[in-house]
Write a protein that holds these residues in place. Structure first.
Motif, PDB file in Angstrom:
ATOM      1  N   ILE A  79       0.869  -1.174   0.000  1.00 31.58           N
ATOM      2  CA  ILE A  79       0.000   0.000   0.000  1.00 31.58           C
ATOM      3  C   ILE A  79       0.909   1.228   0.000  1.00 31.58           C
ATOM      4  CG2 ILE A  79      -1.823   1.225   1.230  1.00 31.58           C
ATOM      5  CD1 ILE A  79      -2.502  -1.538   2.578  1.00 31.58           C
ATOM      6  N   VAL A  80       0.666   2.118  -0.946  1.00 29.14           N
ATOM      7  CA  VAL A  80       1.444   3.352  -1.037  1.00 29.14           C
ATOM      8  C   VAL A  80       0.489   4.543  -1.014  1.00 29.14           C
ATOM      9  CG1 VAL A  80       3.367   2.273  -2.273  1.00 29.14           C
ATOM     10  CG2 VAL A  80       1.506   3.314  -3.568  1.00 29.14           C
ATOM     11  N   ASP A  81       1.021   5.696  -0.610  1.00 25.97           N
ATOM     12  CA  ASP A  81       0.213   6.915  -0.631  1.00 25.97           C
ATOM     13  C   ASP A  81       0.347   7.591  -1.998  1.00 25.97           C
ATOM     14  OD1 ASP A  81       2.678   8.245  -0.599  1.00 25.97           O
ATOM     15  OD2 ASP A  81       2.425   9.003   1.439  1.00 25.97           O
ATOM     16  N   ASP A  82      -0.250   8.748  -2.150  1.00 30.43           N
ATOM     17  CA  ASP A  82      -0.240   9.442  -3.439  1.00 30.43           C
ATOM     18  C   ASP A  82       1.165   9.827  -3.895  1.00 30.43           C
ATOM     19  OD1 ASP A  82      -2.986   9.214  -3.638  1.00 30.43           O
ATOM     20  OD2 ASP A  82      -3.364  11.185  -2.757  1.00 30.43           O
ATOM     21  N   ALA A  83       2.080   9.987  -2.942  1.00 32.14           N
ATOM     22  CA  ALA A  83       3.460  10.333  -3.282  1.00 32.14           C
ATOM     23  C   ALA A  83       4.322   9.092  -3.529  1.00 32.14           C
ATOM     24  CB  ALA A  83       4.073  11.177  -2.158  1.00 32.14           C
ATOM     25  N   GLY A  84       3.734   7.897  -3.372  1.00 31.51           N
ATOM     26  CA  GLY A  84       4.468   6.656  -3.587  1.00 31.51           C
ATOM     27  C   GLY A  84       5.166   6.119  -2.363  1.00 31.51           C
ATOM     28  N   GLU A  85       4.936   6.738  -1.185  1.00 29.67           N
ATOM     29  CA  GLU A  85       5.558   6.242   0.051  1.00 29.67           C
ATOM     30  C   GLU A  85       4.884   4.943   0.469  1.00 29.67           C
ATOM     31  OE1 GLU A  85       6.137   7.308   4.787  1.00 29.67           O
ATOM     32  OE2 GLU A  85       5.298   8.825   3.457  1.00 29.67           O
ATOM     33  N   TRP A  86       5.699   3.960   0.826  1.00 34.45           N
ATOM     34  CA  TRP A  86       5.220   2.651   1.242  1.00 34.45           C
ATOM     35  C   TRP A  86       4.652   2.759   2.645  1.00 34.45           C
ATOM     36  CZ3 TRP A  86       9.147  -1.985   1.429  1.00 34.45           C
ATOM     37  CH2 TRP A  86       8.467  -3.173   1.669  1.00 34.45           C
ATOM     38  N   ILE A  87       3.353   2.518   2.785  1.00 29.73           N
ATOM     39  CA  ILE A  87       2.706   2.734   4.076  1.00 29.73           C
ATOM     40  C   ILE A  87       2.000   1.497   4.624  1.00 29.73           C
ATOM     41  CG2 ILE A  87       2.442   5.216   3.743  1.00 29.73           C
ATOM     42  CD1 ILE A  87      -0.485   4.664   2.957  1.00 29.73           C
ATOM     43  N   GLY A  88       2.056   0.372   3.914  1.00 20.97           N
ATOM     44  CA  GLY A  88       1.416  -0.818   4.464  1.00 20.97           C
ATOM     45  C   GLY A  88       1.477  -2.010   3.536  1.00 20.97           C
ATOM     46  N   PHE A  89       0.789  -3.067   3.961  1.00 25.39           N
ATOM     47  CA  PHE A  89       0.781  -4.359   3.276  1.00 25.39           C
ATOM     48  C   PHE A  89      -0.655  -4.795   3.019  1.00 25.39           C
ATOM     49  CE2 PHE A  89       4.331  -4.353   6.304  1.00 25.39           C
ATOM     50  CZ  PHE A  89       5.408  -4.628   5.474  1.00 25.39           C
ATOM     51  N   LEU A  90      -0.830  -5.596   1.969  1.00 28.52           N
ATOM     52  CA  LEU A  90      -2.131  -6.199   1.724  1.00 28.52           C
ATOM     53  C   LEU A  90      -1.926  -7.554   1.061  1.00 28.52           C
ATOM     54  CD1 LEU A  90      -5.401  -4.619   0.733  1.00 28.52           C
ATOM     55  CD2 LEU A  90      -4.638  -6.581  -0.608  1.00 28.52           C
ATOM     56  N   ALA A  91      -2.606  -8.563   1.596  1.00 32.20           N
ATOM     57  CA  ALA A  91      -2.599  -9.913   1.024  1.00 32.20           C
ATOM     58  C   ALA A  91      -3.997 -10.223   0.532  1.00 32.20           C
ATOM     59  CB  ALA A  91      -2.186 -10.935   2.078  1.00 32.20           C
ATOM     60  N   LEU A  92      -4.079 -10.719  -0.694  1.00 34.20           N
ATOM     61  CA  LEU A  92      -5.333 -11.199  -1.258  1.00 34.20           C
ATOM     62  C   LEU A  92      -5.186 -12.696  -1.458  1.00 34.20           C
ATOM     63  CD1 LEU A  92      -8.102 -11.043  -2.603  1.00 34.20           C
ATOM     64  CD2 LEU A  92      -6.955 -10.208  -4.680  1.00 34.20           C
ATOM     65  N   ARG A  93      -5.841 -13.439  -0.580  1.00 29.29           N
ATOM     66  CA  ARG A  93      -5.753 -14.903  -0.629  1.00 29.29           C
ATOM     67  C   ARG A  93      -6.800 -15.415  -1.598  1.00 29.29           C
ATOM     68  NH1 ARG A  93      -6.104 -13.078   4.845  1.00 29.29           N
ATOM     69  NH2 ARG A  93      -3.963 -12.728   5.567  1.00 29.29           N
ATOM     70  N   ARG A  94      -6.377 -16.224  -2.543  1.00 30.84           N
ATOM     71  CA  ARG A  94      -7.251 -16.632  -3.637  1.00 30.84           C
ATOM     72  C   ARG A  94      -8.250 -17.704  -3.237  1.00 30.84           C
ATOM     73  NH1 ARG A  94      -2.050 -16.953  -7.476  1.00 30.84           N
ATOM     74  NH2 ARG A  94      -1.395 -14.801  -7.130  1.00 30.84           N
ATOM     75  N   THR A  95      -7.948 -18.450  -2.194  1.00 33.64           N
ATOM     76  CA  THR A  95      -8.850 -19.461  -1.643  1.00 33.64           C
ATOM     77  C   THR A  95      -8.752 -19.392  -0.128  1.00 33.64           C
ATOM     78  OG1 THR A  95      -7.138 -21.169  -1.688  1.00 33.64           O
ATOM     79  CG2 THR A  95      -8.592 -21.034  -3.615  1.00 33.64           C
ATOM     80  N   LEU A  96      -9.633 -20.112   0.531  1.00 39.91           N
ATOM     81  CA  LEU A  96      -9.621 -20.163   1.990  1.00 39.91           C
ATOM     82  C   LEU A  96      -9.372 -21.587   2.454  1.00 39.91           C
ATOM     83  CD1 LEU A  96     -12.726 -17.960   2.895  1.00 39.91           C
ATOM     84  CD2 LEU A  96     -10.317 -17.273   2.844  1.00 39.91           C
ATOM     85  N   ASN A  97      -8.468 -21.748   3.413  1.00 37.93           N
ATOM     86  CA  ASN A  97      -8.357 -23.023   4.111  1.00 37.93           C
ATOM     87  C   ASN A  97      -9.185 -22.899   5.399  1.00 37.93           C
ATOM     88  OD1 ASN A  97      -6.759 -21.580   5.970  1.00 37.93           O
ATOM     89  ND2 ASN A  97      -4.835 -22.303   5.061  1.00 37.93           N
ATOM     90  N   GLU A  98      -9.163 -23.920   6.225  1.00 34.01           N
ATOM     91  CA  GLU A  98     -10.003 -23.901   7.430  1.00 34.01           C
ATOM     92  C   GLU A  98      -9.669 -22.717   8.339  1.00 34.01           C
ATOM     93  OE1 GLU A  98     -10.872 -26.707  11.295  1.00 34.01           O
ATOM     94  OE2 GLU A  98     -10.323 -27.685   9.409  1.00 34.01           O
ATOM     95  N   PHE A  99      -8.382 -22.460   8.572  1.00 31.78           N
ATOM     96  CA  PHE A  99      -7.995 -21.348   9.441  1.00 31.78           C
ATOM     97  C   PHE A  99      -8.456 -20.006   8.866  1.00 31.78           C
ATOM     98  CE2 PHE A  99      -5.111 -17.871  10.410  1.00 31.78           C
ATOM     99  CZ  PHE A  99      -5.230 -17.822  11.792  1.00 31.78           C
ATOM    100  N   LEU A 100      -8.218 -19.796   7.577  1.00 35.10           N
ATOM    101  CA  LEU A 100      -8.598 -18.525   6.962  1.00 35.10           C
ATOM    102  C   LEU A 100     -10.113 -18.346   6.947  1.00 35.10           C
ATOM    103  CD1 LEU A 100      -6.071 -18.421   3.995  1.00 35.10           C
ATOM    104  CD2 LEU A 100      -6.009 -17.049   6.096  1.00 35.10           C
ATOM    105  N   HIS A 101     -10.856 -19.445   6.784  1.00 31.29           N
ATOM    106  CA  HIS A 101     -12.317 -19.344   6.809  1.00 31.29           C
ATOM    107  C   HIS A 101     -12.815 -18.928   8.184  1.00 31.29           C
ATOM    108  CE1 HIS A 101     -16.558 -20.608   6.791  1.00 31.29           C
ATOM    109  NE2 HIS A 101     -16.490 -20.188   5.533  1.00 31.29           N
ATOM    110  N   GLU A 102     -12.153 -19.346   9.215  1.00 34.15           N
ATOM    111  CA  GLU A 102     -12.575 -19.003  10.574  1.00 34.15           C
ATOM    112  C   GLU A 102     -12.055 -17.641  11.028  1.00 34.15           C
ATOM    113  OE1 GLU A 102     -14.650 -20.802  12.704  1.00 34.15           O
ATOM    114  OE2 GLU A 102     -15.011 -21.915  10.851  1.00 34.15           O
ATOM    115  N   TYR A 103     -10.785 -17.347  10.712  1.00 32.39           N
ATOM    116  CA  TYR A 103     -10.137 -16.191  11.354  1.00 32.39           C
ATOM    117  C   TYR A 103      -9.473 -15.186  10.420  1.00 32.39           C
ATOM    118  CZ  TYR A 103     -10.740 -19.272  15.319  1.00 32.39           C
ATOM    119  OH  TYR A 103     -11.277 -20.098  16.258  1.00 32.39           O
TER     120      TYR A 103
END
Length: 182
Positions: A79-103
């Motif tokens: 995640i970057v701001d309008d100036a391109g500064e790195w300000i965070g992370f994001l994960a997009l999981r394509r499927t869910l396993n049991e843990f991801l489905h719960e939590y």
């Protein structure tokens, strides 16, 4: 656009970012790929550790690479701001396993402490829903801690419908197609 693909030329920013989160063992590094059994063998705040971490993210994004037990293929973004500064992370999981489905859900994200409460998470989540739609997901599960009112509001503003709370995690299903407000 607040989401960019990981880049090998941002090591100095990486060190600063991780230190602001409280170090590589911080539980606040949601969306970074550091959770579970997927951590570099080399110390992560070194150039070699950074390179190893990026290679692991690339492998986990590649559908042709076998996964470690308990992992799912994921798309990783910074995640970057309008100036391109790195300000965070994001994960997009394509499927869910049991843990991801719960939590954990399909999408996990975090914003560095000094840049929270500025709308960055809402914009990043909005863009992540578009990425999920492009992957063919009609809806995604997103969770947040019960006491994280800001994250709950961010999810709700992006169309999240509260399903239930399991343990300390609020669970929301979010459509990826309809108009959303970031």
């Amino acid at each position: 656009m607040p989401l960019i693909l990981p880049s090998r030329d941002r090591f100095a920013e990486w060190v600063e970012l991780v230190e602001e989160y409280g170090g590589p063992d911080s539980a606040e590094l949601a969306g970074s790929g550091f959770h579970g059994n997927r951590e570099p063998r080399t110390p992560v705040l070194t150039a070699a550790g950074y390179a190893e971490w990026l290679t692991m993210l690339e492998e986990e994004a590649d559908e042709s690479v076998p996964l470690l037990p308990g992992r799912v293929h994921s798309s990783w973004f910074w995640i970057v701001d309008d100036a391109g500064e790195w300000i965070g992370f994001l994960a997009l999981r394509r499927t869910l396993n049991e843990f991801l489905h719960e939590y954990g859900g399909h999408i996990g994200y975090s914003i560095r402490p000094s840049r929270r409460h500025q709308g960055h998470a809402a914009r990043a989540l909005h863009d992540a829903l578009g990425e999920a739609s492009a992957l063919g997901l009609d809806r995604v599960l997103i969770t947040c801690d019960e006491d994280n009112i800001g994250s709950a509001r961010t999810i709700e503003r992006n169309g999240g419908v509260y399903e239930d709370t399991r343990g300390v995690k609020r669970r929301y299903w979010v459509p990826t197609h309809p108009a959303r407000v970031a």
